[in-house]
Structure formats: C-alpha cells, structure tokens
Design an enzyme around this catalytic site. Sequence first.
Site, PDB file in Angstrom:
ATOM      1  N   GLN A 210       1.013  -1.581  -0.009  1.00 24.42           N
ATOM      2  CA  GLN A 210      -0.064   0.051   0.074  1.00 24.42           C
ATOM      3  C   GLN A 210       0.574   1.437   0.090  1.00 24.42           C
ATOM      4  O   GLN A 210       1.600   1.477   0.679  1.00 24.42           O
ATOM      5  CB  GLN A 210      -0.717  -0.151   0.954  1.00 24.42           C
ATOM      6  CG  GLN A 210      -2.462   1.310   1.446  1.00 24.42           C
ATOM      7  CD  GLN A 210      -2.940   1.342   2.388  1.00 24.42           C
ATOM      8  OE1 GLN A 210      -2.295   1.987   3.403  1.00 24.42           O
ATOM      9  NE2 GLN A 210      -3.901   0.609   2.323  1.00 24.42           N
TER      10      GLN A 210
ATOM     11  N   TYR B 268      -5.658  11.044   4.516  1.00 25.45           N
ATOM     12  CA  TYR B 268      -4.140  11.418   3.898  1.00 25.45           C
ATOM     13  C   TYR B 268      -4.506  11.954   2.696  1.00 25.45           C
ATOM     14  O   TYR B 268      -5.294  12.366   2.228  1.00 25.45           O
ATOM     15  CB  TYR B 268      -4.004   9.552   3.898  1.00 25.45           C
ATOM     16  CG  TYR B 268      -3.684   9.447   4.485  1.00 25.45           C
ATOM     17  CD1 TYR B 268      -2.508   9.728   5.901  1.00 25.45           C
ATOM     18  CD2 TYR B 268      -4.339   7.965   5.443  1.00 25.45           C
ATOM     19  CE1 TYR B 268      -2.472   8.587   7.348  1.00 25.45           C
ATOM     20  CE2 TYR B 268      -4.322   7.095   6.508  1.00 25.45           C
ATOM     21  CZ  TYR B 268      -3.215   7.373   7.418  1.00 25.45           C
ATOM     22  OH  TYR B 268      -2.552   7.874   8.445  1.00 25.45           O
TER      23      TYR B 268
ATOM     24  N   ARG C 198      -7.094   2.418  -2.634  1.00 27.35           N
ATOM     25  CA  ARG C 198      -8.760   2.795  -2.031  1.00 27.35           C
ATOM     26  C   ARG C 198      -9.066   3.901  -1.227  1.00 27.35           C
ATOM     27  O   ARG C 198      -8.291   4.952  -1.251  1.00 27.35           O
ATOM     28  CB  ARG C 198      -7.672   2.207  -0.373  1.00 27.35           C
ATOM     29  CG  ARG C 198      -8.891   1.721   0.489  1.00 27.35           C
ATOM     30  CD  ARG C 198      -8.122   0.790   2.095  1.00 27.35           C
ATOM     31  NE  ARG C 198      -9.389   0.355   3.073  1.00 27.35           N
ATOM     32  CZ  ARG C 198      -8.767   0.901   3.962  1.00 27.35           C
ATOM     33  NH1 ARG C 198      -7.522  -0.010   4.956  1.00 27.35           N
ATOM     34  NH2 ARG C 198      -8.898  -0.239   4.671  1.00 27.35           N
TER      35      ARG C 198
ATOM     36  N   GLY D 168      -8.776  -6.583   9.155  1.00 24.71           N
ATOM     37  CA  GLY D 168      -7.569  -6.167  10.072  1.00 24.71           C
ATOM     38  C   GLY D 168      -7.415  -6.697  11.462  1.00 24.71           C
ATOM     39  O   GLY D 168      -6.881  -8.324  11.762  1.00 24.71           O
ATOM     40  N   ARG D 169      -8.524  -6.396  11.875  1.00 20.64           N
ATOM     41  CA  ARG D 169      -8.030  -6.844  13.220  1.00 20.64           C
ATOM     42  C   ARG D 169      -8.730  -8.005  13.873  1.00 20.64           C
ATOM     43  O   ARG D 169      -8.224  -8.919  14.804  1.00 20.64           O
ATOM     44  CB  ARG D 169      -9.033  -5.628  14.129  1.00 20.64           C
ATOM     45  CG  ARG D 169      -8.238  -4.358  14.670  1.00 20.64           C
ATOM     46  CD  ARG D 169      -9.607  -3.202  14.862  1.00 20.64           C
ATOM     47  NE  ARG D 169     -10.861  -3.271  13.845  1.00 20.64           N
ATOM     48  CZ  ARG D 169     -12.427  -2.664  14.260  1.00 20.64           C
ATOM     49  NH1 ARG D 169     -12.563  -1.691  15.506  1.00 20.64           N
ATOM     50  NH2 ARG D 169     -13.258  -2.731  13.496  1.00 20.64           N
TER      51      ARG D 169
ATOM     52  N   CYS E 275     -11.943  -3.937  20.601  1.00 19.45           N
ATOM     53  CA  CYS E 275     -12.263  -2.947  21.965  1.00 19.45           C
ATOM     54  C   CYS E 275     -10.672  -1.456  21.219  1.00 19.45           C
ATOM     55  O   CYS E 275     -10.994  -0.887  22.110  1.00 19.45           O
ATOM     56  CB  CYS E 275     -10.872  -3.465  22.925  1.00 19.45           C
ATOM     57  SG  CYS E 275      -9.746  -4.234  22.333  1.00 19.45           S
TER      58      CYS E 275
ATOM     59  N   CYS F  14      -2.281  -6.579  20.961  1.00 14.49           N
ATOM     60  CA  CYS F  14      -4.005  -7.000  21.113  1.00 14.49           C
ATOM     61  C   CYS F  14      -4.159  -7.725  22.341  1.00 14.49           C
ATOM     62  O   CYS F  14      -3.259  -8.143  23.217  1.00 14.49           O
ATOM     63  CB  CYS F  14      -3.879  -7.955  19.517  1.00 14.49           C
ATOM     64  SG  CYS F  14      -6.147  -8.698  19.425  1.00 14.49           S
TER      65      CYS F  14
ATOM     66  N   GLN G 101     -13.817 -10.965  36.683  1.00 13.68           N
ATOM     67  CA  GLN G 101     -14.680 -10.464  35.815  1.00 13.68           C
ATOM     68  C   GLN G 101     -15.216  -9.858  35.092  1.00 13.68           C
ATOM     69  O   GLN G 101     -15.794  -9.047  34.294  1.00 13.68           O
ATOM     70  CB  GLN G 101     -13.944  -8.677  36.220  1.00 13.68           C
ATOM     71  CG  GLN G 101     -13.470  -8.242  37.080  1.00 13.68           C
ATOM     72  CD  GLN G 101     -12.060  -7.447  37.745  1.00 13.68           C
ATOM     73  OE1 GLN G 101     -12.607  -6.733  38.268  1.00 13.68           O
ATOM     74  NE2 GLN G 101     -10.971  -8.182  38.442  1.00 13.68           N
TER      75      GLN G 101
ATOM     76  N   LYS H 180     -20.937  -5.592  25.798  1.00 13.25           N
ATOM     77  CA  LYS H 180     -20.090  -5.974  25.273  1.00 13.25           C
ATOM     78  C   LYS H 180     -20.279  -7.487  25.503  1.00 13.25           C
ATOM     79  O   LYS H 180     -19.109  -8.242  25.894  1.00 13.25           O
ATOM     80  CB  LYS H 180     -19.680  -4.950  26.830  1.00 13.25           C
ATOM     81  CG  LYS H 180     -18.817  -3.540  27.368  1.00 13.25           C
ATOM     82  CD  LYS H 180     -17.922  -3.085  26.084  1.00 13.25           C
ATOM     83  CE  LYS H 180     -16.273  -3.575  27.207  1.00 13.25           C
ATOM     84  NZ  LYS H 180     -16.742  -3.579  28.467  1.00 13.25           N
TER      85      LYS H 180
END
Length: 653
Positions: A102, A172, A220, A320-321, A347, A362, A420, A430
Amino acid sequence: MPYPTLFSPFQLKGLVMPNRILMAAMGNNLSDAQGLLTRRSLEYYLARARGGVGMIITEAVPVSLTARHRASGLCLFLPEHEEGMGRLAEAVHREGGKICIQLNHAGRLADPAVCGGQAVCASALPARPGAAMPRAMSLPEIQQTIADFGRAAQRAVELGFDAIEIHGAHGYLLHQFFSPRANQRQDHFGRDLEGRMHLPLEVAREVLAQVNGRLPVIYRLSAEEYAHGGYGLADSLELGRRLRQSGVELLHVSAGTGDSAASSTYVIQPRALPEACLIPFAEAFRRELGPPVIGVGRIARPELAERLLAEGKIDLVAMGRALLADPEWPRKVQGLAQGPLRQCIGCNRCIEAVTSQKPITCTVNPLAAREAEAALGPAAPRRRVAVVGGGPAGLEAACTAAELGHRVVLLEREDRLGGQLQEASVPPHKDGLADIVAYYQARLAKDGVELFLGQAVEPQTLAGLGVEVVFLATGAQPLRLQFPGSDQANVVGAREALLGRCSLGQRVLVVGGGLVGCETAELLAGQGRQVQVVEMLPELAGEVEVRTRGLLLDRLYQAGVTTFTETTIISLQADEATVKVRGQERRLKADTVVLAVGARAERGLWESLSAGERPCHLIGDCLEPRNILHAVHEGCWVVRRELGGLAGQERKA
C-alpha cells in the site's frame, strides 16, 4: 466445503488468490526509525501468511520523506529501503502467500518530527483545531508527488510484490485533495469536483503507467467522509468511475477520515457500531460500477463474510483486527488448523497503541507483534503447575503452561470461569467479552487442563495435588466507600448491579465515572431507571480508547443519564446524597447508590504461598488492578518467562 464462496479462488490479471480474504493495511510501528524492515516486522507479516490469508496488504508505505506519518513504519523511497521490502515479499512467497504494497502520502497528517519539516496539504488548513498548520503544496511539489508514487510502484514491481494499493482514504493526502474540507485551491487541482479528483487520478495513471500491466492496481477510498462540509457517496462514486476508466482494476471501499474525531470512528469501527456497517457503500459501488470491489468494516465472523460474498454484495473481504487477534483465522475457519477461533472484541487497544507511537498490540492475542519471541519451542523439564483463579490472567496462564508441555491444574473458587469478564460482558455492546471465556474453555479442553470449579484453595490443597509451581491470578476486589450519615443499606457494588444480584430503586446514583461506572449507568438507564453519575475527575471514562469513549458518552446522553464531573460526595442519606460540584453543594435524589470506584488487589493467599518452597508468581489484577489486556498478556508472558524457553534465552542474551 464450509464457506464455499469465501474459500473460492479469485483471479485478477496474473494474480491468483486461493481465497477471498485480504489482510487489510494496519499501521504497526514494528520497523526501525529509518523505515527499515526488522525481524519483528517480518515475523508479524509471516504469521498472517502462514495463517492462510488470500493476500496481505502491507501497512501504509510512504513514497517520500514528506509522506511519513510515523517514526516506525516501513518506507520505500530510498535505495536502502529496497533490501528489506524485497526480503518481505520473498519471505511471504516462500510461505505460499501473496502480498500487496500500500503506497501512501500522509499530507497534513504527516509527523513533522519525521517528515523533514512542515507537513503539506492541498490547502493551508489544519486537520483539526489546534493541530499543526500545513502549507499548501506548490505545483512543482504536486508533480514531484505524482512521480514519487510512480517511482515507488516501479520499485514494488521489481521487488516482487503481487499488487499495489494506492491509499486514497482516511484523510491522507489524496483524500485531502479530494475533500472540500481540506481542498480550497482555485487552480486545476481544486475549485470543483473535477479539480478535486485531479491528483488522485493523476497518481493512479502514473502508477498504472509504471506497472504497465504487470500486476493489478487497487485504489482504497472513503465512500463517505462523515464530517461536516465533507463529500458524500455521489462524489466518491464519480471518482470510482473515473478510476475504473483510467485502468484501476479493483476498488477498496472504506469510509471516514482520520482528521476528525467523530469521523475516525468509521475508519476503525468500535464494537458499538454494527457489523459490516460499511458494506452498503461497497454494495453501491458494485451496483453502479460493476465488480470487483473489496468490502471492509467489522467483518470478523466467517458466516457473515460468506453471506456478503455469496449474495454478491462484495467480491473480496478485507480484515485487519480479526487477523491481528488470530492470524490463523483462514486456516481455522477452513478446518486446516487446530484450536478454537480467537475473535476480535473491537476494543481498539491495537489502534490506541499505534496512534501513541507504540508497537501494535492486541487485547486477546498476547503473541501479536511478538511472534519472533514466541517461537522458542516447548518447555523442559515438564512440571506440575497450578493456576489459582479463572479470570483472563489465569485462563491465559493455564493454557500457555499446558501448550508449553506442563501438566496444569486450574482452580477457581466460583462455579464458573471468567472472573470479572462475567460482569464486564453484561453492558450493551460488550457481549464479545463472553466470547473470550468460550474461547478459553475450548482451549482448556484441547490442552488437557484439569479444572476445579467451586474450589476454595488453601496451601494444603496444592500440596495434595503435587504442585511444583503456582501462578496466583485471584484478581481484585471492588473498593467500598463509607459515607457520612449512611448505614450503607442502599449502597451496592457495580458487580452486583450488573449481574442482577441485588435490588435497585428507580433513582440510581452511580459513584465513579470510569468505564465500569459509565457502562453500568448505560445498562441501568436502559432498564428505565433515572440514573446520575458523579466523578471526581474532570472527565468521564478518561481511560477508554477515544472512539469507543465518544460513542459511549453519546449513548449516555441519549439515554438521559445526568453526569457530574469534579464532584465528590459529602454525605449520604436514605433517599438522597449531598455532593460538592466544583465547590458548590447540591442534593441529588437517590434510592440506590452503585459504587464503581476501582478495586484493590486480592492477595489473600500470597503470603502463605510465597513463603513455601514452591515458586509462586502474581499475575493479573492481584498484582495490580488494570485492564483485560494487561491480564491476558501477563498470563502469557510471565508463564513463558518462568516455565518456557524464554527465560533461558533472555539470560543468555
């Protein structure tokens, strides 16, 4: 075959991908300060290649010095950059993968500390109030930038990359020239839509000319700016049409701009945004301009990706994530790799790290960006290990120890796992935290960890199990405050309120405006209660990632939650609280007070266990109360340091 469309081949020009999954470009801060490839960066990409992704798209690679937007990103504008970039392409190919580079110019989002001076833009307009002022590019500078893109494309072809993606999205430089918010020029690179398209089209034509048909070119773009004064879908469709006419084979349809706090929510979508929230834009491009198009934006479930492809809404899916959380996502989904799928929880701690100029990380994958350290082999000798506590730190510790070859027992005093995470997964948006518990349950079963639930642990318990090493992960206990004038009868903890273990009145006062307090307030307001939040600090949820925080505060406002910052409680009566708001006393009606004021480490077993002969190590919140990321990472890396090859390697170094 499961997910037949997702795992069908895709061919474009000479490029043949084994499936429809792309690794989307993500900044990672893993190269060195000169923009050179490091071992850490190489192993990060290779882990995703081995995981079976159809093609990797690299992080945004600057085409010139003025294009740089971070100090630790790969570059391709000097001869010394070429060796590492060529090595990256060759290594990915050795793993059987495909890789696309890219190319980017950051424009006014460039970092003056690394881009050689003042940043440039279409016009002398800062990205946001208070941001550094860029200078407007001169015509010779624009022509030089076009040439820089072309030269980088030519180098990419020579270095063996399989495709080139031009980054014209997310605020950008090319986006800046296309956006009426950033481009107020009165020459032929501005004025109107035709002028604003001029630089993106010229860059695309130059890249295509240098590539000369040898590999595909992707563009993109952000289909919608989501910012005041920005462009909409009609303008971006026209740009897409002209790019196609120029010869660009593939459009990658995203949205949003990184130079606006609200709009950046659509660049990196938190979990509170719907799944596949940007797909309607990609679908519009495919309908109006024809295939192929790439869809992106919170597409992490395989069944969702399959449906979008099978219904003809998109031709390729970019993640991506999801691939940061589990680099083996493609192979696991296809049934070619063992183990449960580790799902991204949205998150955005990964993006928070990158924007803070730190290496990417991560929450749920402690090996992300540390793949080179993880490849150290199994432990020796094999030992009997006990992990006390079944929260995120203990779960990760038990699984890691078992994967290193040890015999592991996990003891949890409650009758279910999660610690928790049980209450943390209850508030709106969540539910992904419950996925973490399910993931670890599958890992525990696969790795043969002995599990004891409802087990109160004493030192003699461990002796009876023949334990040699202990990892204490007993978490933290909520802090309790004593208020003058109150018998505490109407005071409960946030955990009890979230889990429904107490009765609540109609009027609720939440004490503590951090993440837990705000999420508790949102949940209770959704139940129809009148909710007020008081916080000592000047802002609410200050520890929360900026995009997630913005959406959370908006939802509190929409739900009618009243908030008070810089506020302390003076006294508490049966149905009201006396508070001091910035020096002024007020009375707030409250049937129930919910405490969300932090936690203290639970170390009840530490003294007795640490005094014994067997080693005992604190991990997670019982060491220091923090967030899930710290708990999971300590569960992994403390175990590796103490039980795996890592400790020995470090000592030799």
